[in-house]
Scaffold this active site. Structure first.
Site, short mmCIF file in Angstrom:
data_model
loop_
_atom_site.label_atom_id
_atom_site.label_comp_id
_atom_site.label_asym_id
_atom_site.label_seq_id
_atom_site.Cartn_x
_atom_site.Cartn_y
_atom_site.Cartn_z
N HIS A 159 5.72 -12.01 6.00
CA HIS A 159 5.54 -11.57 4.61
C HIS A 159 6.89 -11.33 3.98
CE1 HIS A 159 5.50 -8.03 7.23
NE2 HIS A 159 6.09 -7.36 6.23
N ILE B 283 0.83 -1.21 0.00
CA ILE B 283 0.00 0.00 0.00
C ILE B 283 0.87 1.27 0.00
CG2 ILE B 283 -0.23 0.34 2.51
CD1 ILE B 283 -3.26 0.69 2.04
P1 AMP Z 1 7.23 -4.67 7.30
O1 AMP Z 1 7.92 -3.41 7.73
O2 AMP Z 1 8.18 -5.66 6.68
O3 AMP Z 1 6.37 -5.27 8.40
O4 AMP Z 1 6.29 -4.25 6.10
C1 AMP Z 1 4.90 -4.11 6.22
C2 AMP Z 1 4.41 -3.57 4.90
O5 AMP Z 1 3.02 -3.75 4.83
C3 AMP Z 1 4.68 -2.07 4.71
O6 AMP Z 1 5.52 -1.90 3.56
C4 AMP Z 1 3.28 -1.49 4.51
O7 AMP Z 1 3.25 -0.46 3.54
C5 AMP Z 1 2.48 -2.70 4.08
N1 AMP Z 1 1.04 -2.65 4.35
C6 AMP Z 1 0.43 -2.35 5.52
N2 AMP Z 1 -0.91 -2.43 5.39
C7 AMP Z 1 -1.15 -2.80 4.11
C8 AMP Z 1 -2.34 -3.04 3.35
N3 AMP Z 1 -3.57 -2.91 3.90
N4 AMP Z 1 -2.21 -3.39 2.05
C9 AMP Z 1 -0.99 -3.50 1.49
N5 AMP Z 1 0.18 -3.30 2.15
C10 AMP Z 1 0.09 -2.95 3.44
#
Ligand code: AMP
Ligand code: ZN
Length: 113
Positions: A99, A30
């Site tokens: 992820h 996102i």
């Molecule tokens: P991390 O720092 O590895 O936990 O990355 C989490 C990622 O999830 C970040 O890059 C956010 O931008 C992404 N994120 C959070 N909420 C959403 C969502 N609803 N849809 C898509 N990506 C998301």
């Protein structure tokens, strides 16, 4: 259910699903930090890489396979790309559901920061 990625897996929060099978789902980040920024997420809730059970390590191999396919389909296999798994606070993990990030489409720094 209090997990944003579990909600995406369940269809409660919308996302543009780029790929899914019985094990994983992939959708755009996102808040992209590169022209290609896709998340590959196991459907099963596993809080972090650190909490991946030893007998489920094959799941991460499957996530790599899907990231490679998405890179090829996205036209960045030749130019280059990066896959990242952040684990835990100091690892930069914000969303507590395992992820993998697929990043590409621009020159990335060495990413060891
Ligand atoms: P991390 O720092 O590895 O936990 O990355 C989490 C990622 O999830 C970040 O890059 C956010 O931008 C992404 N994120 C959070 N909420 C959403 C969502 N609803 N849809 C898509 N990506 C998301
Ligand atoms: Zn979850």
């Amino acid at each position: 259910m209090d997990c944003v990625f579990c909600k995406i897996v369940a269809g409660v929060i919308p996302a543009k699903i780029l790929y899914q099978d019985e094990k994983v789902v992939a959708f755009p980040d996102i808040n992209p930090t590169a022209p290609t920024h896709v998340l590959i997420v196991p459907k099963k809730h596993i809080a972090s890489l650190a909490q991946l059970p030893d007998n489920e390590s094959v799941l991460v191999g499957h996530m790599v396979k899907i990231a490679n396919e998405l890179a090829r389909n996205g036209g960045i296999a030749e130019s280059g790309y990066r896959i990242v798994i952040n684990s835990g606070k100091e690892g930069g993990q914000v969303v507590p559901h395992l992820h993998m990030h697929l990043l590409g489409g621009r020159q990335l720094d060495n990413g060891m920061g």
